[in-house]
Design an enzyme around this catalytic site. Structure first.
Site, PDB file in Angstrom:
ATOM      1  CB  SER A  14     109.541  81.999  59.619  1.00 39.21           C
ATOM      2  OG  SER A  14     110.485  81.685  60.720  1.00 39.21           O
ATOM      3  CG  ASP A  57     116.995  86.698  60.971  1.00 36.52           C
ATOM      4  OD1 ASP A  57     117.457  85.946  60.994  1.00 36.52           O
ATOM      5  OD2 ASP A  57     115.928  87.121  60.321  1.00 36.52           O
ATOM      6  CG  HIS A  83     114.287  84.248  59.203  1.00 38.98           C
ATOM      7  ND1 HIS A  83     114.313  84.845  60.455  1.00 38.98           N
ATOM      8  CD2 HIS A  83     113.080  83.379  59.071  1.00 38.98           C
ATOM      9  CE1 HIS A  83     113.178  84.143  61.159  1.00 38.98           C
ATOM     10  NE2 HIS A  83     112.679  83.133  60.319  1.00 38.98           N
TER      11      HIS A  83
END
Ligand SMILES: *[C@@H]1O[C@H](CO)[C@@H](O)[C@H](O)[C@H]1NC(C)=O
Ligand SMILES: *[C@@H]1O[C@H](CO)[C@@H](O)[C@H](O)[C@H]1NC(C)=O
Ligand SMILES: *[C@@H]1O[C@H](CO)[C@@H](O)[C@H](O)[C@H]1NC(C)=O
Ligand SMILES: *[C@@H]1O[C@H](CO)[C@@H](O)[C@H](O)[C@H]1NC(C)=O
Ligand SMILES: *[C@@H]1O[C@H](CO)[C@@H](O)[C@H](O)[C@H]1NC(C)=O
Ligand SMILES: *[C@@H]1O[C@H](CO)[C@@H](O)[C@H](O)[C@H]1NC(C)=O
Length: 436
Positions: free
Chosen positions: A161, A406, A409
């Site tokens: 990702s 998060d 990311h």
């Protein structure tokens, strides 16, 4: 010691490592956070020292406030040449006259997971930092020049990702140059293709979070203890890489789910039976060698250029940057300026495995060493301005950053734009496809 805080966020509670298509099916199991309890104990102990550390922090950071705008382009520094310049040695310079290259409203391809502004992130300073090399001038990303370089070519990003973030950043950096009817985007679970028709070029992303095969590729297994790697198999993925002119790989964070990882060898495996638990560094080496062998036997270096993006740092432990009462990267709005800052989310042994495997390859692989520059950017993550289970975080979830922030990311626009600035700088210096 293994960076403990990684467990919950790459483990069953993590909504963040999944491709968006798989998010709907996942269930977050709440309340399994012994670490948060530990963290509370630790912060309680650390509380006495907090005021002191905060003072210290204020002192050490004072002289490095976003005031280095008077830094001008140094004529003495040479133009970027990958053989002469180290991309690791540099500093982040705040430039308020910088125009962010796109926004998450102007670029339609930014996933909600990383569209921080759209998701309500209020601060904007993180958009104005530029990575300045000590010895060289890193060229600015020039979309028109990049597209010209890509004419008639396939550029493919392969990995997890974070690599998907780099791919989206790249597409966003060039797409505004292309009129609406001259471009298209086709996304699917494993392969996504952006096409610039007039240039007969594609910018693609292929999902292979370990590069090698596993039972958790297209259909992600949330429970990391049930993931099994096929450490000597890669061809199911690799068949999709054939014909690309530029390949950019990464794989790191998916390996960091514990000390050991379940692995099977195709030769004596019966499906996923008969796995062995390997130390992650051992499994990583075997897996990367499988990847390297495939590249060496299938890629013609006269035709295809291969890159490898090094590990993207995670910022799950605020004590790494002496913010003892912080919650991971939550609420961080400035980079860590200390030179050479390195945190517990970046495992140098894993990095050494990459270096030693690549060194022995026949096909030259250029490293995009983004680790050091990204390590400074505790302010660049999507934090609570993201989604979980395919839904925007609710206010209640946002109020629980210890669980939901998060810190793996990166917001787009943001830090991955700089990774692509490096990629651009490398490509600019190359005669692509000498044979053609
Ligand atoms: C700041 O950004 C502007 C606009 O991109 C640029 O002209 C200027 O050179 C930059 N300043 C520094 C110090 O890099
Ligand atoms: C477009 O690019 C592909 C390679 O990606 C090439 O095979 C094809 O001939 C090109 N077509 C045109 C019209 O240039
Ligand atoms: C989109 O990609 C899928 C799978 O890669 C393919 O089957 C489909 O034909 C593509 N659609 C378009 C419009 O190109
Ligand atoms: C790559 O090009 C060089 C020089 O043109 C040539 O000697 C070599 O055989 C080529 N390699 C392959 C794999 O085609
Ligand atoms: C985070 O920042 C907001 C806005 O500056 C502030 O109101 C809040 O108290 C901060 N939270 C923590 C835990 O530091
Ligand atoms: C990347 O750079 C770091 C320093 O910033 C260095 O320690 C590391 O060895 C480099 N990685 C590789 C694979 O060369």
């Amino acid at each position: 010691m293994f960076p403990l805080p990684l467990y919950p966020y790459t483990g069953r509670s993590s909504p963040h490592l999944l491709p968006p298509l798989c998010v709907d099916s996942m269930k977050i199991s709440r309340g399994k956070l012994p670490l948060s309890v530990m963290a509370i104990v630790i912060s309680a102990v650390a509380l006495v020292g907090v005021i002191f550390t905060e003072d210290l922090r204020a002192l050490t950071e004072e002289k490095e406030k976003p005031s280095n705008e008077d830094d001008t382009i140094d004529e003495d520094r040479i133009t970027f040449d990958p053989n002469e310049c180290s991309v690791m040695n540099g500093k982040w310079v705040f430039n308020s006259s910088r125009k962010p290259p796109y926004t998450d409203q102007t670029c339609p391809y930014v996933d909600r997971q990383v569209a921080c502004t759209r998701n309500g992130r209020p601060d904007t300073d993180y958009l104005y930092w530029e990575w300045q090399l000590d010895d060289c001038n890193l060229p600015r990303f020039d979309a028109a020049a990049m597209l010209e370089k890509l004419r008639g070519k396939r550029l493919m990003f392969v990995g997890d990702s974070l690599q998907r973030g780099q791919w989206q950043s790249f597409v966003c950096l060039v797409q505004s140059q292309i009129p609406e009817e001259q471009k298209s985007m086709n996304r699917s679970r494993t392969l996504s293709v952006f096409r610039a028709k007039e240039y007969n070029a594609t910018i693609e992303f292929y999902w292979a979070p370990f590069l090698i095969e596993s039972n958790s590729d297209a259909n992600v297994i949330i429970d990391t203890s049930r993931r099994i790697l096929h450490v000597d198999s890669v061809s199911k993925h690799a068949q999709h890489w054939i014909g690309a002119d530029i390949l950019v790989f990464n794989t790191y964070v998916w390996w960091m789910t514990g000390h050991r990882i379940k692995s099977v060898w195709g030769s004596f495996a019966n499906g996923d039976e008969g796995f062995e638990e390997l130390d992650i560094h051992v499994a990583y080496r075997i897996g990367l060698k499988t990847w390297a062998n495939w590249i060496d036997s299938n890629v013609n270096p006269n035709v295809t250029r291969v890159f490898f993006t090094t590990m993207s740092p995670t910022h799950l432990r605020s004590s790494d940057w002496n913010h003892k009462n912080g919650i991971k990267c939550y609420n961080e709005t400035r980079p860590v300026m200390k030179r050479g800052h390195w945190g517990s989310g970046s495992d140098k042994r894993m990095m050494q495995v990459v270096a030693s495997v690549i060194r022995r390859m026949k096909v030259p692989v250029a490293l995009l060493n983004i680790t050091q520059l990204s390590e400074h950017r505790i302010d660049g993550h999507s934090s609570v301005y993201t989604e979980a289970q395919g839904q925007m975080l609710t206010d209640k979830q946002k109020a629980n950053p210890r669980y939901y922030a998060d810190c793996i990311h990166w917001c787009l626009p943001g830090v991955p734009d700089t990774w692509n600035q490096l990629l651009y700088a490398y490509l600019l210096n190359e005669e692509l496809n000498k044979d053609m």
